[in-house]
Scaffold this motif. Sequence first.
Motif, PDB file in Angstrom:
ATOM      1  N   UNK A  57       0.835  -1.207   0.000  1.00  0.00           N
ATOM      2  CA  UNK A  57       0.000   0.000   0.000  1.00  0.00           C
ATOM      3  C   UNK A  57       0.869   1.256   0.000  1.00  0.00           C
ATOM      4  N   UNK A  58       0.321   2.331  -0.563  1.00  0.00           N
ATOM      5  CA  UNK A  58       1.008   3.612  -0.517  1.00  0.00           C
ATOM      6  C   UNK A  58       1.058   4.112   0.911  1.00  0.00           C
ATOM      7  N   UNK A  59       2.233   4.520   1.371  1.00  0.00           N
ATOM      8  CA  UNK A  59       2.421   4.920   2.761  1.00  0.00           C
ATOM      9  C   UNK A  59       2.870   6.369   2.853  1.00  0.00           C
ATOM     10  N   UNK A  60       2.445   7.029   3.901  1.00  0.00           N
ATOM     11  CA  UNK A  60       2.823   8.423   4.125  1.00  0.00           C
ATOM     12  C   UNK A  60       4.327   8.536   4.339  1.00  0.00           C
ATOM     13  N   UNK A  61       4.908   9.553   3.745  1.00  0.00           N
ATOM     14  CA  UNK A  61       6.326   9.813   3.949  1.00  0.00           C
ATOM     15  C   UNK A  61       7.249   8.992   3.073  1.00  0.00           C
ATOM     16  N   UNK A  62       6.687   8.138   2.213  1.00  0.00           N
ATOM     17  CA  UNK A  62       7.514   7.293   1.333  1.00  0.00           C
ATOM     18  C   UNK A  62       7.472   7.856  -0.081  1.00  0.00           C
ATOM     19  N   UNK A  63       8.638   7.984  -0.696  1.00  0.00           N
ATOM     20  CA  UNK A  63       8.735   8.438  -2.083  1.00  0.00           C
ATOM     21  C   UNK A  63       8.765   7.232  -3.007  1.00  0.00           C
TER      22      UNK A  63
END
Length: 450
Positions: free
Chosen positions: A196-202
Amino acid sequence: MRREFVKGTALFLATVIAASAITGISSKAAAKTKLKTKSIVLEKGEKKTIKFISKKKNAKYSFTVKKKAIASVTAKGVVKGLKVGKTTITVYEKEKKKSKKKKVGTVQVKVIAKDLPSKTDVPATDVPSSTPQVTETPVPTTAPTSEPPSATRTPKPTETPFKDITPGQTLRPAAETSAPKTWIDNDTDTPGDFDKKQDGVTYGEVQSITYYSYVSEAKRKAKVILPPSYDANKEYPVAYLLHGIGGDEGEWMGGAPDKIIGNMIAKGTAKEMIMVLPHQVVSLPGEQVPTNPMDPRRFPMFDRIVDELKTSLMPFIETNYSVKPGRDNRAVCGLSMGGREAINVGIKLIDDFAYMGAFEPAIGVLPYNVEAGLFTKETLTIPEQYRPISMFMIVKGENDTVVNECPKEYSDALKANGVNHFYYVWPGGHDFSVWKNGLYNFARRIFQNN
């Protein structure tokens, strides 16, 4: 949850089957009328029509069959398969009543048995119902010029256009010899949010590219997933992800590989890498691609990914991206039919790939009632010198009713031949729940010993 683990590595030796003999059109006829159909494969009793690229309005055309017991052809060029075998149809053109007929060209005809494999014999379509079906690469109607068409995608204003590769271009040699490989651990679990797309990850940029194929003699498509903060001044290893029997270069995107690897890079559980997603259905010039994904005539087209990678896609990627050279910096993995071809690629290109992962690999690695198999149980082995410097993984779905026991059979054959490898079973069917887990565990282990 049932797991089986065999520590070690594996790659094999084999040959890719490539078929289709195409007879050319005479230079005199080619300047005028040309044949679009140069080869035909049809079942016994099936009919197909010979097609022209340019056909004169007032001319008359005739057809002769070399072996009339194999196939028949009507005055309108409709070919019917009569008996299993091969024959040749010669096409003639006559412009005026008193003029002599001229040879336009020949059509190679192959008639195969009508009985196709059942669903219990071959893998069912790998594409989930929500995933778009494959759109095949068009077959070229003319031979390429000495200079291939430019490989293209829509570049950003600051980007440099892609460079073409030349016929026979070789890969850059590695600076050092291949290093020994070791597995990190026996764990096959995945975090709950790993895909899943996670906060703070590029996350890296996903690019759609077009390159020239020296196998198809046409432009072909692929996708490239760059690592986060890709830097052209830094070199990266490359992983090739191969799709299933009903998919194309976009199928893997349904498994969120950009999110999986991006999250792993952010957590330090995977190395930065470039991922390349090819379109594996590789047709020869003039060869028609069956529209039914389950048609066995498509299977050799998948096997040609070996030549496609070596002659065209790998040199293109190395020419246009900042890539680390050498087998230690290349990995190949695939789902279902792509898993079968990951084995095939790793075997044939043993000098070019150190890592190979097969996630629920499809039927055909070993012989069955439709194909002779890429290997036999006796030949599913590798040279001694490659074992410590290679890593090989096979994943089986616990509830997989499509490829059934194929992954275990491949693992058993390797084990019987003394080839160490990493094999485990993961809960799930023939779907992304297993394929994503396989990619996660494969990515955790590749490029770690470089």
